[in-house]
Design a protein around this motif. Structure first.
Motif, PDB file in Angstrom:
ATOM      1  N   SER A  67       1.073  -1.153   0.293  1.00 41.37           N
ATOM      2  CA  SER A  67      -0.272  -0.070  -0.028  1.00 41.37           C
ATOM      3  C   SER A  67       0.851   1.447   0.136  1.00 41.37           C
ATOM      4  O   SER A  67       0.414   1.946   0.063  1.00 41.37           O
ATOM      5  N   GLN A  68       1.995   0.861   0.269  1.00 46.87           N
ATOM      6  CA  GLN A  68       3.088   2.257   0.666  1.00 46.87           C
ATOM      7  C   GLN A  68       4.020   2.173  -0.779  1.00 46.87           C
ATOM      8  O   GLN A  68       4.434   1.369  -1.098  1.00 46.87           O
ATOM      9  N   LYS A  69       3.824   3.004  -2.372  1.00 43.34           N
ATOM     10  CA  LYS A  69       4.580   2.082  -3.031  1.00 43.34           C
ATOM     11  C   LYS A  69       5.962   3.187  -3.356  1.00 43.34           C
ATOM     12  O   LYS A  69       6.596   2.683  -3.630  1.00 43.34           O
ATOM     13  N   SER A  70       5.893   3.902  -1.969  1.00 44.69           N
ATOM     14  CA  SER A  70       7.348   4.483  -1.903  1.00 44.69           C
ATOM     15  C   SER A  70       8.003   4.799  -0.695  1.00 44.69           C
ATOM     16  O   SER A  70       7.064   5.139   0.182  1.00 44.69           O
ATOM     17  N   LEU A  71       9.434   5.404  -0.600  1.00 41.57           N
ATOM     18  CA  LEU A  71       9.633   5.114   1.002  1.00 41.57           C
ATOM     19  C   LEU A  71       9.370   7.174   0.792  1.00 41.57           C
ATOM     20  O   LEU A  71       9.943   7.351   1.926  1.00 41.57           O
ATOM     21  N   SER A  72       9.035   7.291  -0.133  1.00 41.67           N
ATOM     22  CA  SER A  72       8.491   8.978   0.640  1.00 41.67           C
ATOM     23  C   SER A  72       7.175   9.162   0.233  1.00 41.67           C
ATOM     24  O   SER A  72       7.067  10.440   0.487  1.00 41.67           O
ATOM     25  N   ASP A  73       6.796   7.784   0.343  1.00 39.91           N
ATOM     26  CA  ASP A  73       5.161   8.139   0.830  1.00 39.91           C
ATOM     27  C   ASP A  73       4.515   8.558   1.372  1.00 39.91           C
ATOM     28  O   ASP A  73       3.994   7.174   2.900  1.00 39.91           O
ATOM     29  N   TRP A  74       5.022   9.070   2.284  1.00 38.57           N
ATOM     30  CA  TRP A  74       4.615   9.816   4.076  1.00 38.57           C
ATOM     31  C   TRP A  74       3.412  10.303   4.465  1.00 38.57           C
ATOM     32  O   TRP A  74       3.488  11.284   3.475  1.00 38.57           O
ATOM     33  N   HIS A  75       2.086  10.364   5.080  1.00 37.86           N
ATOM     34  CA  HIS A  75       1.217  10.814   5.858  1.00 37.86           C
ATOM     35  C   HIS A  75       1.369  11.047   6.922  1.00 37.86           C
ATOM     36  O   HIS A  75       1.252  10.395   7.946  1.00 37.86           O
ATOM     37  N   GLY A  76       0.811  12.155   7.524  1.00 40.12           N
ATOM     38  CA  GLY A  76       0.424  12.358   8.517  1.00 40.12           C
ATOM     39  C   GLY A  76       0.959  14.818   8.744  1.00 40.12           C
ATOM     40  O   GLY A  76       1.507  14.776   8.035  1.00 40.12           O
ATOM     41  N   LYS A  77       0.534  14.530  10.030  1.00 34.34           N
ATOM     42  CA  LYS A  77       0.543  16.471  10.385  1.00 34.34           C
ATOM     43  C   LYS A  77       2.521  16.375  10.469  1.00 34.34           C
ATOM     44  O   LYS A  77       2.879  17.685  10.833  1.00 34.34           O
ATOM     45  N   THR A  78       2.832  15.591  11.394  1.00 34.19           N
ATOM     46  CA  THR A  78       4.171  15.617  11.944  1.00 34.19           C
ATOM     47  C   THR A  78       5.149  14.320  12.196  1.00 34.19           C
ATOM     48  O   THR A  78       4.357  13.277  11.339  1.00 34.19           O
ATOM     49  N   GLY A  79       6.520  14.374  12.389  1.00 39.23           N
ATOM     50  CA  GLY A  79       6.885  13.178  12.030  1.00 39.23           C
ATOM     51  C   GLY A  79       6.634  12.081  12.757  1.00 39.23           C
ATOM     52  O   GLY A  79       6.611  11.052  11.987  1.00 39.23           O
ATOM     53  N   LEU A  80       6.107  12.015  13.939  1.00 42.68           N
ATOM     54  CA  LEU A  80       5.081  10.672  14.680  1.00 42.68           C
ATOM     55  C   LEU A  80       4.357   9.959  14.001  1.00 42.68           C
ATOM     56  O   LEU A  80       4.367   9.016  13.738  1.00 42.68           O
ATOM     57  N   GLU A  81       3.008  11.692  13.551  1.00 42.76           N
ATOM     58  CA  GLU A  81       2.027  10.734  13.000  1.00 42.76           C
ATOM     59  C   GLU A  81       2.810   9.989  11.777  1.00 42.76           C
ATOM     60  O   GLU A  81       1.683   8.918  11.149  1.00 42.76           O
ATOM     61  N   LYS A  82       3.634  10.447  10.699  1.00 36.87           N
ATOM     62  CA  LYS A  82       3.798   9.782   9.216  1.00 36.87           C
ATOM     63  C   LYS A  82       4.646   8.558   9.622  1.00 36.87           C
ATOM     64  O   LYS A  82       4.292   7.780   9.104  1.00 36.87           O
ATOM     65  N   ILE A  83       5.512   8.333  10.604  1.00 42.35           N
ATOM     66  CA  ILE A  83       6.221   6.460  11.056  1.00 42.35           C
ATOM     67  C   ILE A  83       4.627   6.094  11.046  1.00 42.35           C
ATOM     68  O   ILE A  83       4.815   4.977  11.404  1.00 42.35           O
ATOM     69  N   GLN A  84       4.188   6.198  12.255  1.00 43.05           N
ATOM     70  CA  GLN A  84       3.055   5.922  12.527  1.00 43.05           C
ATOM     71  C   GLN A  84       2.233   5.170  11.891  1.00 43.05           C
ATOM     72  O   GLN A  84       1.641   3.585  11.538  1.00 43.05           O
TER      73      GLN A  84
END
Length: 211
Positions: A67-84
């Motif tokens: 579902s995450q096609k790319s290492l740069s495909d991050w979603h979230g408002k903060t760094g922590l949310e993006k990792i979660q």
């Protein structure tokens, strides 16, 4: 030999047949000949034109189901949310996880483990480290060791729990997930929240019941 006018279509057919077989027979129980037999007259040469090994086919199938096609495909408002969110998406990719589970024995071979280790530290960790640093900058993550945090997260989820998921009892896997949460909470980096624990529990139960 005539040039294949539709190489991408051919590649998709190979992956579709391989995925079906991996789920039905398991990766280790599927041979290249099994895949050929499911391709309506396609030759072994055509398969090896696109993939140099059965493992390469497995990697491509798993990538197709990611579902995450790319290492740069991050979603979230903060760094922590993006990792979660990234970890949650990985845990919710049941098809990919099920295919990986079918290849559990092979993925634990010393050579492949070495390749996984190198890929983790050379490719994935540097990208994850950037997001950890973003979390430090926005205040969602408190650490003076962003690289080590990225390394520890990948080690615990991929190389500690992930590779053992086929062999460890379900109860022990649930316990390890909670230990990982406790470890990161103790470091002041709550990457594994209650929702993530629940999602991980559901994935573990699903794999143990259906694979």
């Amino acid at each position: 030999m005539a040039r294949n006018k539709h190489p991408e279509e051919t590649k998709r057919k190979i992956l579709a047949v391989a995925e079906k077989l991996f789920l039905e027979k398991g990766y280790d129980g599927t041979t290249i000949q099994d895949i050929i037999d499911g391709l309506d007259g396609m030759t072994k040469g055509v398969i090896y034109h696109h993939f140099d090994s059965k493992l390469a086919i497995l990697n491509a199938v798993m990538e197709e189901n990611d579902s995450q096609k790319s290492l740069s495909d991050w979603h979230g408002k903060t760094g922590l949310e993006k990792i979660q969110n990234s970890v949650k998406e990985a845990f919710k990719s049941y098809r990919k996880q099920e295919i990986g589970y079918s290849a559990g024995v092979t993925l634990k071979s010393p050579r492949i483990l070495g390749e996984q280790y190198l890929m983790t530290f050379e490719t994935i960790v540097p990208e994850l480290e950037k997001v950890v640093k973003e979390g430090v900058a926005d205040g969602s993550i408190v650490t003076d060791s962003p690289k080590e945090v990225a390394e520890l997260l990948m080690l615990t989820l991929n190389l500690w729990i992930g590779i053992q998921i086929t062999t460890l009892p379900e109860e022990e896997l649930h316990r390890k997930v909670r230990f990982v949460k406790k470890t990161f909470d103790g470091l002041g980096i709550p990457v594994i929240d209650a929702e993530l624990v629940e999602i991980a529990d559901e994935l573990i139960t699903y794999l143990k019941k259906n694979s």
